[in-house]
Design a protein around this motif. Structure first.
Motif, short mmCIF file in Angstrom:
data_model
loop_
_atom_site.label_atom_id
_atom_site.label_comp_id
_atom_site.label_asym_id
_atom_site.label_seq_id
_atom_site.Cartn_x
_atom_site.Cartn_y
_atom_site.Cartn_z
N LEU A 230 5.94 0.00 -11.76
CA LEU A 230 7.41 -1.19 -10.90
C LEU A 230 7.63 -1.48 -12.13
O LEU A 230 7.17 -1.49 -13.54
N ARG A 231 9.46 -1.67 -12.28
CA ARG A 231 9.77 -2.27 -13.79
C ARG A 231 10.83 -3.79 -12.83
O ARG A 231 11.07 -4.69 -14.26
N TYR A 232 11.50 -3.70 -11.85
CA TYR A 232 12.13 -4.77 -11.87
C TYR A 232 11.30 -5.29 -11.05
O TYR A 232 10.91 -4.98 -9.24
N LEU A 233 10.57 -6.78 -10.59
CA LEU A 233 10.13 -7.39 -10.00
C LEU A 233 10.81 -9.05 -9.06
O LEU A 233 11.27 -9.54 -10.51
N ASN A 234 11.61 -8.86 -8.06
CA ASN A 234 12.10 -10.03 -8.33
C ASN A 234 11.73 -11.47 -6.70
O ASN A 234 11.49 -10.62 -5.86
N LEU A 235 10.99 -12.30 -7.42
CA LEU A 235 10.30 -13.08 -6.67
C LEU A 235 11.63 -15.09 -6.35
O LEU A 235 10.61 -15.41 -6.32
N SER A 236 12.03 -14.29 -6.84
CA SER A 236 13.22 -15.59 -6.65
C SER A 236 13.50 -16.46 -5.76
O SER A 236 13.69 -15.70 -4.85
N GLY A 237 13.15 -17.92 -5.78
CA GLY A 237 13.39 -18.93 -4.40
C GLY A 237 12.53 -18.52 -3.35
O GLY A 237 12.18 -18.96 -2.22
N THR A 238 11.23 -17.75 -3.66
CA THR A 238 10.16 -18.15 -2.45
C THR A 238 9.42 -19.09 -2.67
O THR A 238 9.47 -20.22 -3.87
N TRP A 239 8.09 -19.44 -2.52
CA TRP A 239 7.44 -20.35 -2.28
C TRP A 239 6.06 -20.22 -3.24
O TRP A 239 5.30 -21.39 -3.01
N LEU A 240 6.03 -19.57 -3.88
CA LEU A 240 4.66 -18.63 -4.27
C LEU A 240 4.56 -20.23 -5.15
O LEU A 240 5.02 -20.95 -6.27
N LYS A 241 2.97 -20.60 -5.45
CA LYS A 241 2.54 -21.49 -6.09
C LYS A 241 2.16 -20.27 -7.32
O LYS A 241 2.04 -21.21 -8.08
N LEU A 242 0.96 -19.33 -6.95
CA LEU A 242 0.03 -18.82 -8.16
C LEU A 242 0.79 -17.53 -8.38
O LEU A 242 1.01 -16.51 -6.86
N LEU A 243 0.38 -16.95 -9.39
CA LEU A 243 1.05 -15.71 -9.21
C LEU A 243 -0.21 -14.79 -9.76
O LEU A 243 -1.29 -15.34 -10.34
N PRO A 244 -0.36 -14.21 -8.91
CA PRO A 244 -1.96 -13.42 -8.75
C PRO A 244 -2.96 -12.67 -10.65
O PRO A 244 -1.01 -12.35 -11.05
N GLU A 245 -3.53 -12.67 -11.07
CA GLU A 245 -3.92 -12.56 -12.32
C GLU A 245 -3.22 -10.95 -12.19
O GLU A 245 -2.86 -10.77 -13.22
N LEU B 40 0.39 -1.33 -0.35
CA LEU B 40 -0.22 -0.06 -0.01
C LEU B 40 0.43 1.30 -0.40
O LEU B 40 0.49 2.32 -0.58
N GLU B 41 2.17 1.18 0.45
CA GLU B 41 2.91 2.33 0.71
C GLU B 41 4.29 2.24 -0.74
O GLU B 41 4.91 2.87 -0.45
N LEU B 42 3.97 1.64 -1.24
CA LEU B 42 4.76 1.56 -2.28
C LEU B 42 3.87 1.84 -3.77
O LEU B 42 4.88 1.08 -5.39
N ARG B 43 3.37 2.70 -3.38
CA ARG B 43 2.59 3.45 -4.90
C ARG B 43 3.80 3.57 -5.97
O ARG B 43 3.53 3.71 -7.59
N TYR B 44 5.10 3.88 -5.99
CA TYR B 44 6.31 4.76 -6.90
C TYR B 44 7.10 3.94 -7.29
O TYR B 44 8.46 4.39 -7.76
N SER B 45 6.71 2.93 -6.58
CA SER B 45 8.78 1.69 -6.71
C SER B 45 8.89 1.46 -7.87
O SER B 45 7.71 0.94 -8.87
N ARG B 46 9.89 1.45 -8.44
CA ARG B 46 10.41 1.45 -9.51
C ARG B 46 11.10 -0.44 -9.31
O ARG B 46 11.28 -1.40 -10.08
N VAL B 47 11.12 -0.70 -8.54
CA VAL B 47 12.33 -2.10 -7.55
C VAL B 47 12.03 -2.25 -6.53
O VAL B 47 11.14 -1.70 -5.89
N LEU B 48 11.77 -3.72 -7.12
CA LEU B 48 10.80 -4.17 -5.38
C LEU B 48 11.50 -6.24 -5.49
O LEU B 48 10.87 -6.86 -6.52
N SER B 49 12.35 -6.45 -4.62
CA SER B 49 12.63 -7.79 -4.63
C SER B 49 11.87 -8.91 -3.30
O SER B 49 11.63 -7.87 -2.10
N PHE B 50 11.42 -10.11 -2.89
CA PHE B 50 11.17 -10.70 -1.76
C PHE B 50 11.93 -11.57 -2.07
O PHE B 50 11.46 -13.02 -1.47
#
Length: 277
Positions: A180-195, A152-162
């Motif tokens: 957002l231009r860069y999203l790093n979700l590598s190595g997480t335990w996600l099964k599904l990505l939201p549409e 909710l507080e990252l509305r202006y983010s260009r880069v985000l990593s978990f």
């Protein structure tokens, strides 16, 4: 952090996401321009080849350059650590544009909540930590509620990593981070990505490597017309890819191809992806 080893390839992607690189009229790709910038900084000793690894793409900054960078950055950069006194100094969070996060304990949730005060954050990068034998450790669970509050507080983010965190669900609100231009979700335990991920029309890099539980990509991934790098290696449960990836004509990296018999991605689709390395 001082002595932190960073990867040249990743750094160029971050420069690109922050808008520091522009493609020239000579049709040079932003990635190539970033490579030239990196070579220039390396020649001027801003960066040094890491001596602790055999990987040629790993580099470090000299301590003096690190001190200079922190001085020049001032209040625009913040680094959250396990040092409470150091974190208390980061009180002017409304000025922070770039934040990194390092930890050696299970205080991740509280520190993430601290970042909710940084209303104009452009870049949020959790960094790997190391245990005594030198192994990289990234094993912190972040509740979905905490992630939702942070987004909710990252509305202006260009880069985000978990990257590397125990994340099992990604809130639909991720689709509201339209800058957002860069999203790093590598190595997480996600099964599904939201549409809703398909709403990130400015996204250039999507990193999903080592998401071993991942079973899907968003059906609307074809909407990500600015996507240049889709890293999906070591995703053993990903048995199907949606149709429309051939519309991502800016794509240069596609680590893994899964051909479908049910109307999804087809081998012929590769013909339209002329920039693939």
């Amino acid at each position: 952090p001082k002595d932190y080893e960073f990867d040249k390839y990743e750094l160029v992607l971050l420069w690109m996401a922050e808008g520091f690189l522009e493609e020239s009229k000579a049709s040079d790709l932003m990635e190539d321009i970033g490579e030239d910038y990196f070579k220039e900084l390396l020649m001027r000793s801003f960066f040094q080849q890491s001596s602790s690894t055999s990987t040629s793409s790993r580099f470090v900054m000299h301590d003096l350059i690190n001190d200079l960078a922190r001085y020049v950055a001032g209040d625009f950069c913040s680094r959250l650590t396990d040092d409470l006194e150091e974190n208390i100094k980061c009180t002017i969070l409304d000025k922070v544009r770039y934040a990194s996060f390092t930890s050696s304990g299970y205080g991740a949730t509280q520190k993430f909540k601290t970042l909710q005060k940084a209303k104009h954050l452009r870049s949020f990068l959790p960094l790997p930590i190391f245990v005594e034998d030198g192994r990289e450790l990234h094993e912190f669970h972040i509740p979905k509620k905490v992630i939702a509050e942070l987004l909710l507080e990252l509305r202006y983010s260009r880069v985000l990593s978990f990257s590397g965190y125990f994340i099992f669900d990604l809130p639909n609100s991720i689709g509201e981070l339209i800058h957002l231009r860069y999203l790093n979700l590598s190595g997480t335990w996600l099964k599904l990505l939201p549409e809703s991920l398909s709403n990130l029309c400015n996204l250039q890099t999507l990193r999903l490597s080592n998401c071993r539980e991942l079973i899907n990509l968003p059906v609307g991934i074809r909407k990500l017309i600015n996507l240049r790098h889709l890293e999906n290696s070591n995703t053993s449960q990903l048995h199907e890819m949606p149709s429309g990836i051939d519309q991502l004509t800016s794509l240069q990296t596609l680590s893994k191809v899964v051909v479908s018999k049910n109307g999804g991605f087809r081998l012929n689709d590769l013909g339209n992806l002329s920039l693939l390395a």
